[in-house]
Design a protein around this motif. Structure first.
Motif, PDB file in Angstrom:
ATOM      1  N   GLU A  55     -45.046 -30.772 -22.683  1.00 48.23           N
ATOM      2  CA  GLU A  55     -44.478 -31.175 -23.984  1.00 48.23           C
ATOM      3  C   GLU A  55     -42.971 -31.106 -23.822  1.00 48.23           C
ATOM      4  OE1 GLU A  55     -45.673 -28.597 -27.228  1.00 48.23           O
ATOM      5  OE2 GLU A  55     -47.014 -30.146 -27.974  1.00 48.23           O
ATOM      6  N   SER A  56     -42.259 -31.863 -24.646  1.00 52.12           N
ATOM      7  CA  SER A  56     -40.795 -31.932 -24.534  1.00 52.12           C
ATOM      8  C   SER A  56     -40.147 -30.572 -24.767  1.00 52.12           C
ATOM      9  CB  SER A  56     -40.242 -32.915 -25.563  1.00 52.12           C
ATOM     10  OG  SER A  56     -40.864 -34.156 -25.392  1.00 52.12           O
ATOM     11  N   SER A  57     -39.037 -30.343 -24.088  1.00 54.04           N
ATOM     12  CA  SER A  57     -38.285 -29.098 -24.255  1.00 54.04           C
ATOM     13  C   SER A  57     -36.894 -29.271 -23.668  1.00 54.04           C
ATOM     14  CB  SER A  57     -38.997 -27.961 -23.517  1.00 54.04           C
ATOM     15  OG  SER A  57     -38.170 -26.811 -23.444  1.00 54.04           O
ATOM     16  N   THR A  58     -35.924 -28.695 -24.314  1.00 54.20           N
ATOM     17  CA  THR A  58     -34.585 -28.574 -23.716  1.00 54.20           C
ATOM     18  C   THR A  58     -34.290 -27.097 -23.462  1.00 54.20           C
ATOM     19  OG1 THR A  58     -33.816 -30.569 -24.822  1.00 54.20           O
ATOM     20  CG2 THR A  58     -32.117 -29.054 -24.038  1.00 54.20           C
ATOM     21  N   ARG A  59     -34.299 -26.291 -24.547  1.00 57.72           N
ATOM     22  CA  ARG A  59     -33.909 -24.882 -24.451  1.00 57.72           C
ATOM     23  C   ARG A  59     -34.816 -24.064 -23.537  1.00 57.72           C
ATOM     24  NH1 ARG A  59     -31.799 -26.905 -28.719  1.00 57.72           N
ATOM     25  NH2 ARG A  59     -33.708 -28.066 -28.616  1.00 57.72           N
ATOM     26  N   THR A  60     -36.124 -24.094 -23.817  1.00 55.11           N
ATOM     27  CA  THR A  60     -37.044 -23.219 -23.087  1.00 55.11           C
ATOM     28  C   THR A  60     -37.062 -23.593 -21.604  1.00 55.11           C
ATOM     29  OG1 THR A  60     -38.354 -23.189 -25.104  1.00 55.11           O
ATOM     30  CG2 THR A  60     -39.377 -22.262 -23.141  1.00 55.11           C
ATOM     31  N   HIS A  61     -37.177 -24.888 -21.342  1.00 47.48           N
ATOM     32  CA  HIS A  61     -37.254 -25.357 -19.950  1.00 47.48           C
ATOM     33  C   HIS A  61     -35.981 -24.986 -19.188  1.00 47.48           C
ATOM     34  CE1 HIS A  61     -38.513 -28.927 -17.153  1.00 47.48           C
ATOM     35  NE2 HIS A  61     -38.186 -27.842 -16.488  1.00 47.48           N
ATOM     36  N   LYS A  62     -34.851 -25.363 -19.753  1.00 45.10           N
ATOM     37  CA  LYS A  62     -33.596 -25.174 -19.002  1.00 45.10           C
ATOM     38  C   LYS A  62     -33.182 -23.709 -18.949  1.00 45.10           C
ATOM     39  CE  LYS A  62     -33.805 -29.039 -17.590  1.00 45.10           C
ATOM     40  NZ  LYS A  62     -34.161 -29.200 -16.174  1.00 45.10           N
ATOM     41  N   ILE A 108     -45.356 -22.438 -18.337  1.00 43.80           N
ATOM     42  CA  ILE A 108     -46.091 -23.635 -18.796  1.00 43.80           C
ATOM     43  C   ILE A 108     -45.910 -23.851 -20.292  1.00 43.80           C
ATOM     44  CG2 ILE A 108     -48.356 -24.770 -18.922  1.00 43.80           C
ATOM     45  CD1 ILE A 108     -49.289 -22.854 -16.691  1.00 43.80           C
ATOM     46  N   ARG A 109     -45.597 -25.083 -20.653  1.00 48.50           N
ATOM     47  CA  ARG A 109     -45.680 -25.503 -22.062  1.00 48.50           C
ATOM     48  C   ARG A 109     -46.728 -26.613 -22.120  1.00 48.50           C
ATOM     49  NH1 ARG A 109     -40.814 -26.970 -26.109  1.00 48.50           N
ATOM     50  NH2 ARG A 109     -40.742 -24.699 -26.070  1.00 48.50           N
ATOM     51  N   HIS A 110     -47.649 -26.469 -23.070  1.00 44.61           N
ATOM     52  CA  HIS A 110     -48.733 -27.449 -23.175  1.00 44.61           C
ATOM     53  C   HIS A 110     -49.137 -27.600 -24.639  1.00 44.61           C
ATOM     54  CE1 HIS A 110     -52.475 -29.554 -22.232  1.00 44.61           C
ATOM     55  NE2 HIS A 110     -52.004 -29.700 -21.010  1.00 44.61           N
ATOM     56  N   GLN A 138     -48.621 -19.926 -29.764  1.00 43.23           N
ATOM     57  CA  GLN A 138     -47.687 -18.825 -29.524  1.00 43.23           C
ATOM     58  C   GLN A 138     -46.455 -19.326 -28.763  1.00 43.23           C
ATOM     59  OE1 GLN A 138     -47.999 -15.170 -29.933  1.00 43.23           O
ATOM     60  NE2 GLN A 138     -49.597 -15.680 -31.411  1.00 43.23           N
ATOM     61  N   HIS A 139     -45.347 -18.629 -28.922  1.00 43.05           N
ATOM     62  CA  HIS A 139     -44.122 -18.943 -28.167  1.00 43.05           C
ATOM     63  C   HIS A 139     -43.439 -17.598 -27.877  1.00 43.05           C
ATOM     64  CE1 HIS A 139     -40.777 -20.984 -26.554  1.00 43.05           C
ATOM     65  NE2 HIS A 139     -40.532 -21.874 -27.505  1.00 43.05           N
ATOM     66  N   PRO A 140     -44.031 -16.802 -26.938  1.00 40.15           N
ATOM     67  CA  PRO A 140     -43.544 -15.430 -26.762  1.00 40.15           C
ATOM     68  C   PRO A 140     -42.090 -15.305 -26.310  1.00 40.15           C
ATOM     69  CG  PRO A 140     -45.244 -15.977 -25.146  1.00 40.15           C
ATOM     70  CD  PRO A 140     -45.234 -17.086 -26.129  1.00 40.15           C
ATOM     71  N   SER A 141     -41.605 -16.220 -25.463  1.00 45.59           N
ATOM     72  CA  SER A 141     -40.215 -16.048 -25.005  1.00 45.59           C
ATOM     73  C   SER A 141     -39.229 -16.359 -26.125  1.00 45.59           C
ATOM     74  CB  SER A 141     -39.929 -16.885 -23.751  1.00 45.59           C
ATOM     75  OG  SER A 141     -39.986 -18.263 -24.018  1.00 45.59           O
ATOM     76  N   GLN A 142     -39.579 -17.320 -27.007  1.00 43.31           N
ATOM     77  CA  GLN A 142     -38.722 -17.587 -28.178  1.00 43.31           C
ATOM     78  C   GLN A 142     -38.733 -16.372 -29.104  1.00 43.31           C
ATOM     79  OE1 GLN A 142     -36.881 -20.495 -29.087  1.00 43.31           O
ATOM     80  NE2 GLN A 142     -36.075 -19.197 -30.719  1.00 43.31           N
ATOM     81  N   CYS A 143     -39.920 -15.774 -29.269  1.00 42.16           N
ATOM     82  CA  CYS A 143     -40.039 -14.596 -30.113  1.00 42.16           C
ATOM     83  C   CYS A 143     -39.154 -13.474 -29.575  1.00 42.16           C
ATOM     84  CB  CYS A 143     -41.498 -14.159 -30.156  1.00 42.16           C
ATOM     85  SG  CYS A 143     -41.772 -12.668 -31.091  1.00 42.16           S
ATOM     86  N   HIS A 263     -32.516 -20.090 -36.393  1.00 40.72           N
ATOM     87  CA  HIS A 263     -33.357 -21.301 -36.293  1.00 40.72           C
ATOM     88  C   HIS A 263     -33.673 -21.452 -34.803  1.00 40.72           C
ATOM     89  CE1 HIS A 263     -34.794 -25.390 -36.390  1.00 40.72           C
ATOM     90  NE2 HIS A 263     -34.520 -25.559 -37.669  1.00 40.72           N
ATOM     91  N   PRO A 264     -34.947 -21.668 -34.450  1.00 46.95           N
ATOM     92  CA  PRO A 264     -35.265 -21.747 -33.013  1.00 46.95           C
ATOM     93  C   PRO A 264     -34.685 -22.990 -32.344  1.00 46.95           C
ATOM     94  CG  PRO A 264     -37.199 -22.261 -34.354  1.00 46.95           C
ATOM     95  CD  PRO A 264     -36.140 -21.779 -35.293  1.00 46.95           C
ATOM     96  N   ALA A 265     -34.387 -24.035 -33.172  1.00 45.69           N
ATOM     97  CA  ALA A 265     -33.888 -25.311 -32.673  1.00 45.69           C
ATOM     98  C   ALA A 265     -34.966 -25.984 -31.818  1.00 45.69           C
ATOM     99  CB  ALA A 265     -32.578 -25.150 -31.926  1.00 45.69           C
ATOM    100  N   PRO A 266     -34.972 -27.302 -31.664  1.00 46.70           N
ATOM    101  CA  PRO A 266     -33.961 -28.219 -32.186  1.00 46.70           C
ATOM    102  C   PRO A 266     -33.964 -28.272 -33.723  1.00 46.70           C
ATOM    103  CG  PRO A 266     -35.829 -29.452 -31.298  1.00 46.70           C
ATOM    104  CD  PRO A 266     -36.070 -28.024 -30.957  1.00 46.70           C
ATOM    105  N   VAL A 267     -32.774 -28.467 -34.267  1.00 42.79           N
ATOM    106  CA  VAL A 267     -32.586 -28.477 -35.720  1.00 42.79           C
ATOM    107  C   VAL A 267     -32.680 -29.917 -36.232  1.00 42.79           C
ATOM    108  CG1 VAL A 267     -30.872 -28.062 -37.530  1.00 42.79           C
ATOM    109  CG2 VAL A 267     -31.048 -26.468 -35.602  1.00 42.79           C
TER     110      VAL A 267
HETATM  111  N1   CP Z   1     -36.866 -23.503 -29.394  1.00 44.78           N
HETATM  112  C1   CP Z   1     -37.462 -24.261 -28.446  1.00 44.78           C
HETATM  113  O1   CP Z   1     -38.575 -23.966 -27.994  1.00 44.78           O
HETATM  114  O2   CP Z   1     -36.738 -25.344 -28.059  1.00 44.78           O
HETATM  115  P1   CP Z   1     -37.207 -26.413 -26.970  1.00 44.78           P
HETATM  116  O3   CP Z   1     -38.382 -27.146 -27.565  1.00 44.78           O
HETATM  117  O4   CP Z   1     -36.010 -27.303 -26.745  1.00 44.78           O
HETATM  118  O5   CP Z   1     -37.614 -25.669 -25.741  1.00 44.78           O
END
Ligand code: CP
Length: 308
Positions: A55-62, A108-110, A138-143, A263-267
């Motif tokens: 699934e798309s990601s900027t913050r978590t992936h990078k 992994i994000r799925h 769940q999103h443990p690393s964001q938490c 805010h976890p973003a993206p906003v």
């Molecule tokens: N907050 C968050 O999970 O952002 P990404 O979807 O860009 O990883």
């Protein structure tokens, strides 16, 4: 699992529920130590990590990638669009392959909720799984980065008033946060559209009108409206949502002097939060993103401790 001087040891990190409060605090404190350059990690051998984002990601992936490189891990490129997933390979077989190649950690994000259960239940798969988000689960690393940001600000969770506002049903961030914040002693409030709320969340806090609590809360946590998980994105106009459930300038002005907004973003600017408030003095949105790197270093280190 063992903790020595905030050093946590984990086999996998797939959900917050399995972490003890001691482990949560250990990971937060270790993240803070990495941020202050007071913690250092030297790999005992060559370690390989792969980030598999379906699934798309900027913050978590990078930020996982930055964290891996800061820890000295070798990061193996994986692009779902050019992988054998396109030939019909299942997630299980993809991770079995990664494990067979000697990859130590797969982040992994799925889109599939609980995708990790069959992976961590496998007797053959040896790679450690770090959940970068599973559907609306769940999103443990964001938490953990959210908790680190709150802890840096207030030094505690007990009796903090935290409002989680918006699209709660579809938010894996909200689900991870509500469980652990309640366990750590915070007082939780929920606000937002009734149709994006479920009675199952009542055990963690109270659903209220945003205007009832805006001048009482310590943390105002706004959630992204998850259009991609809705049957229709025409439920609210931008303006209707913002005026009814969003953080407007007027509501911001009513916050306590010590309150912070997150805010976890993206906003979705001018939907969940007025555009000019994203970088306002009470906003910790950029701090959350910055803390993401350091808490993810702590998570990866804990998983490598588990291997040692
Ligand atoms: N907050 C968050 O999970 O952002 P990404 O979807 O860009 O990883």
């Amino acid at each position: 699992m063992a903790i020595i001087d905030n050093m946590v040891s984990l086999k996998h990190l797939v959900t917050m529920e399995t972490l003890t409060n001691e482990e949560v605090l250990g990971l937060i404190k270790r993240g803070i130590a990495f941020k202050k350059n007071e913690a250092h990690f030297t790999p005992e051998r060559q370690y390989f990590a792969a980030n598999l984002f379906f699934e798309s990601s900027t913050r978590t992936h990078k930020s996982f990638e930055v964290a891996e490189k800061k820890l000295g891990l070798d990061v193996i490129e994986f692009d779902a669009k050019t992988s054998s997933v396109n030939k019909g390979e299942t997630l299980y077989d993809t991770i079995l392959t990664m494990s067979s190649l000697g990859i130590d950690i797969c982040v992994i994000r799925h889109a599939k909720e609980d995708y990790y259960k069959e992976l961590i239940g496998s007797r053959t798969i040896q790679t450690s799984i770090v959940n970068g988000g599973d559907g609306s689960g769940q999103h443990p690393s964001q938490c953990l980065l959210d908790l680190m940001t709150i802890y840096e600000e207030f030094g505690r969770f007990e009796q903090l008033k935290v409002a989680i506002v918006g699209d709660i049903t579809h938010s894996r961030v909200a689900k991870s946060n509500m469980q652990i914040l309640k366990r750590l002693g915070a007082e939780l409030y929920f606000a937002g559209p009734e149709q994006w709320y479920s009675d199952e969340f009542d055990v963690y806090g109270k659903h209220v009108d945003l205007d009832e609590i805006v001048d009482e809360v310590d943390v105002m946590m706004m959630l992204r409206v998850q259009h991609e998980r809705h049957d229709s994105d025409k439920v609210f106009s931008k303006e209707t949502y913002h005026n009814r459930y969003g953080l407007t300038q007027e509501r911001y002005n009513r916050l306590k002097p010590s309150a912070i907004i997150m805010h976890p973003a993206p906003v979705n600017r001018d939907v969940e939060i007025a555009s000019q408030l994203v970088e306002a003095p009470k906003s910790r949105i950029a701090t959350q993103m910055q803390n993401g790197v350091f808490v993810r270093m702590a998570i990866l280190e804990a998983v490598l401790n588990g291997k040692a």
